[in-house]
Design a protein around this motif. Structure first.
Motif, short mmCIF file in Angstrom:
data_model
loop_
_atom_site.label_atom_id
_atom_site.label_comp_id
_atom_site.label_asym_id
_atom_site.label_seq_id
_atom_site.Cartn_x
_atom_site.Cartn_y
_atom_site.Cartn_z
N TRP A 1 2.13 -1.66 4.73
CA TRP A 1 1.68 -0.27 4.67
C TRP A 1 2.87 0.67 4.51
N VAL B 1 0.84 -1.20 0.00
CA VAL B 1 0.00 0.00 0.00
C VAL B 1 0.88 1.25 0.00
N MET C 1 -7.44 1.90 -3.74
CA MET C 1 -7.48 1.40 -2.36
C MET C 1 -8.66 0.45 -2.18
#
Ligand code: FAD
Length: 361
Positions: A289, A180, A265
């Protein structure tokens, strides 16, 4: 009761680029280290956050490390510059720097809480405590990783890691990794991890790639944008986030390998992986992340006036001074969150605070 507070005039908290630059200028102005000012740092050794960065971050993969005032970084590099690990070269440089300029750092000393009583700040730490007339805070962001909240995060049976936890790509072999984030770290880790296992890349917005080198002009514009934000009490964005991603050879290669396919996302996290709004699901072993850091300022909560937007109104040269509390300066914050910005901020903060406190030599 019975606690001893060692008195000083200025406490510099943090000994990364910003703290060391500040200390250099305080000393140059004639202030005596250990008496007029002290430097406290939570890390076990010299190097600021650089000592914690991953092994594959070499001097050829960082943007650029600017010299601290008065000493060349390049001349301290041992071995082939391109191959040298940043987590070795920068700590080595800071260590030599501290010795060269006699900047003794108290470490490991973590500042837990700062409070104000009369004209003095009381600095509670993990060991000896201090009181000071002014604070120059240079604690960076590394201690405060940011992970946005998504529904279901607690259900996930795999592993959730942050950039901060990354040691090497090998760890991920054989696992499916959802990466991400659209910043430089995300791209670099995607590059490395996708060479040993399968990956899915998700970002909030399509990343913006920038052709051509990152020149001083682009840098100054980015700094000016962040500076404007913090002068109105908004939370700063990172300087890198406004400069775009340079199209490097690695990026061209990733394009060829087909790993740069980007998904929006997801909207929720499930036991097994992630799920998008349209119902599509994907299994994953790891969610990594790369969603950045926030400033490590919680130890100052009792003395830092916060604005509605969650930021702090800054003023002064290079916006280092907290406008409602001119005895506190933040260096490395907002527009000064780069090695060059930290340098300049250190110099500005040292001069401004010494003047505010009326302790010129
Ligand atoms: P840090 O280096 O984080 O130092 C802060 C120090 O404060 C640490 O030693 C920490 O232990 C200490 N500390 C924290 N909390 C406390 C506490 N409560 N009490 C006592 N001590 C405390 N910038 C560039 O200019 N060029 C680059 O190429 C570059 N590459 C980067 C790559 C990565 C992966 C990342 C994450 C950042 C990069 N940056 C780069 C940004 C760069 O790290 C910073 O601009 C700069 O090094 C930060 O310096 P600093 O002194 O503000 O903070």
């Amino acid at each position: 009761a019975g606690k001893i507070w060692y008195k000083t005039k200025i406490a510099v908290i943090g000994a990364g680029q910003a703290g060391l630059s500040t200390a250099y200028h305080l000393k140059k102005m004639g202030l005596e280290i250990g008496r007029d000012f002290i430097i406290l740092d939570a890390a076990p050794s010299a190097g600021g956050a650089w000592q914690s960065r991953w092994d594959s971050l070499t001097l050829s993969t960082v943007n650029r490390i600017h010299d601290l005032p008065g000493m060349s970084f390049e001349e301290t590099i041992q071995g082939d510059e391109k191959e040298v690990r940043a987590n070795i070269a920068v700590p080595h440089y800071y260590d030599l720097y501290e010795k060269e300029f006699g900047l003794q750092v108290y470490r490991p000393v973590k500042v837990e809480k700062v409070s104000l009583n009369g004209e003095r700040f009381y600095i509670d730490t993990s060991s000896v405590s201090f009181s000071a007339l002014g604070i120059i805070n240079a604690t960076g962001t590394w201690e405060n990783p940011y992970i946005p909240e998504y529904p279901g995060a607690k259900l996930f049976k795999g592993e959730q890691l942050h950039t901060r936890n990354f040691k090497n790509a090998e760890y991920f072999r054989g696992k499916h990794v959802i990466i991400v984030g659209g910043g430089i770290s995300a791209i670099q880790l995607l590059d490395q991890i996708s060479k040993v296992t399968t990956t899915t890349w998700v970002t909030r917005r399509p990343p913006e790639f920038r052709e051509g080198p990152f020149d001083d002009m682009a840098g100054s514009l980015a700094v000016a944008m962040v500076d404007k934000r913090v002068r109105s009490g908004l939370l700063p964005t990172s300087v890198v986030s406004v400069t775009g991603l340079p199209v490097t050879d690695e990026i061209k290669n990733m394009e060829k390998r087909g790993v740069l396919k980007r998904f929006p996302m997801f909207s929720e996290i499930t036991e097994e992986g992630v799920k998008w709004e349209d119902g599509r699901q994907e299994k994953a072993d790891v969610i990594l992340w790369n969603t950045g850091f926030r400033w490590s300022l919680s130890h100052l909560d009792a003395v830092l006036p916060k604005e509605e937007g969650g930021g702090i109104i800054m003023s002064g040269r290079l916006a280092t001074e907290v406008s409602k509390e001119p005895r506190i300066h933040l260096v490395g914050y907002g527009p000064s969150a780069s090695t060059i910005g930290a340098n300049r901020a250190g110099s500005a903060a040292a001069r401004e605070l010494v003047k505010t406190l009326g302790i010129e030599k």
